[in-house]
Design a protein around this motif. Structure first.
Motif, short mmCIF file in Angstrom:
data_model
loop_
_atom_site.label_atom_id
_atom_site.label_comp_id
_atom_site.label_asym_id
_atom_site.label_seq_id
_atom_site.Cartn_x
_atom_site.Cartn_y
_atom_site.Cartn_z
N ASP A 216 38.28 -7.74 -13.00
CA ASP A 216 36.87 -7.34 -13.06
C ASP A 216 36.62 -6.42 -14.25
N ARG A 217 37.53 -5.49 -14.49
CA ARG A 217 37.38 -4.55 -15.60
C ARG A 217 37.44 -5.29 -16.93
N ILE A 218 38.35 -6.24 -17.04
CA ILE A 218 38.51 -7.00 -18.28
C ILE A 218 37.24 -7.81 -18.57
N MET A 219 36.71 -8.49 -17.56
CA MET A 219 35.52 -9.31 -17.76
C MET A 219 34.30 -8.46 -18.11
N SER A 220 34.24 -7.25 -17.58
CA SER A 220 33.14 -6.35 -17.94
C SER A 220 33.21 -6.01 -19.42
N LEU A 221 34.41 -5.78 -19.92
CA LEU A 221 34.58 -5.49 -21.35
C LEU A 221 34.20 -6.69 -22.20
#
Length: 344
Positions: free
Chosen positions: A193-198
């Protein structure tokens, strides 16, 4: 006069339509006599105006054929079209300078029995270059030793190369269209989730190491590099992942770390790890005002056992001693082999 005026108007409209087309156009009769053409056709072929005015189509193309990569094949195809008068035919040919043309010939019957041929030529050089680039890129991706995975912004897999198939165990037909979460252990979902937000925000995503799941749910250590995928307008439409199996490297590092801190024979902490734990123990004892016990154990007559029964028996004795000592202390205590028959 009225009919002549209407004819002139019709010809003007026809000429304007021919000039407005995106293709180079040439109209000939069934013998190859040039009837009309547009400026784009002239621009495509370096043809002198006097040649266009008086020569046949075959003569014009014969004049230009030397600039083609395969002039003989091109001229044969022209002759075949005039000979057969097939309703429609098309092909692609290439100039020596790399330009690529797509040609279409259509046979039309006018009122009565007059037959004309409408020749259209389109410069498809950029399209061909784009197709070649895409083909080369696809070949590079498919032959890569690293797994390459492409996903959209909703996390659905849209691209999957052969190395990904080998690494994760899924065929492309099985996995494309599935969620990327299929490959991620439950305890790593927040990481994704954190990666896709970036990625969605256009921020940089650094290379990192993590754990992923194979089809058989076996965990594998991997390194991941993520790049945003953009459309022709520069909008981010997904992400590509380059995934490399680092399981062997991780195992090697763990092995090196183990050998640096543990005795290979008994599995007990070695002198280096014992020294570090003793330092921490002394610091804690000083800080919290409690006592620290240190026992030094040396096996009597161990040399005699080695000399009389052999080193194999001596090694077995050391292992048994290590196991017994380990079983008599608390989990927080340390038993270490310093070397030879010396334990602490």
């Amino acid at each position: 006069m009225k009919k002549e005026s209407e004819l002139n108007n019709s010809l003007s409209v026809l000429k304007a339509a021919i000039e407005a087309t995106v293709d180079g156009l040439l109209v000939t009769d069934k013998r190859g006599k040039v009837l009309c053409y547009n400026q784009l056709y002239v621009d495509m072929w370096p043809i002198p105006s006097e040649l266009l005015a008086h020569a046949s189509h075959q003569a014009i193309l014969g004049y230009c054929a030397g600039q083609l990569r395969d002039p003989e094949q091109f001229l044969r195809s022209i002759e075949e079209i005039y000979a057969t008068l097939a309703p429609e035919s098309s092909d692609v040919f290439e100039f020596r300078n790399g330009r690529v043309f797509e040609r279409c010939a259509k046979v039309k019957t006018l009122e009565g029995s007059d037959i004309v041929l409408v020749w259209s030529f389109r410069d498809v050089t950029e399209r061909r270059q784009g197709e070649n680039y895409k083909a080369q890129l696809a070949a590079i991706v498919e032959s890569s030793n690293d797994a390459i995975i492409v996903k959209d912004l909703n996390g659905f897999i849209t691209g999957w190369n052969a190395a990904a198939e080998e690494l994760f165990g899924y065929r492309s037909s099985e996995i494309i269209g599935s969620s990327i979460l299929t490959l991620i252990p439950p305890d790593r979902l927040e990481e994704e989730d954190r990666i896709m937000s970036l990625v969605k925000s256009g921020k940089r995503t650094d290379h990192f190491e993590t754990v992923r799941w194979r089809k058989d749910e076996k965990p594998i250590d991997v390194s991941v590099t993520i790049s945003p995928v953009k459309d022709s307008a520069g909008n981010i439409i997904g992400a590509s992942k380059i995934v490399r199996d680092i399981t062997q490297r991780k195992q090697s590092l763990k092995r090196i770390e183990y050998l640096a801190h543990y005795d290979l024979l008994t599995g007990l902490p070695n002198r280096a790890l014992f020294t570090e734990r003793m330092r921490i123990g002394i610091e804690n004892a000083s800080r919290y005002s409690f006592r620290l016990a240190l026992l030094f154990v040396d096996l009597d007559r161990f040399k005699l056992i080695n000399d009389s029964l052999g080193h194999e028996i001596g090694d077995k004795l050391l292992k048994v001693v290590a196991e017994r000592m380990q079983s008599t202390v608390r989990q927080a205590d340390t038993v270490s082999r310093l070397g030879g028959d010396e334990f602490v």
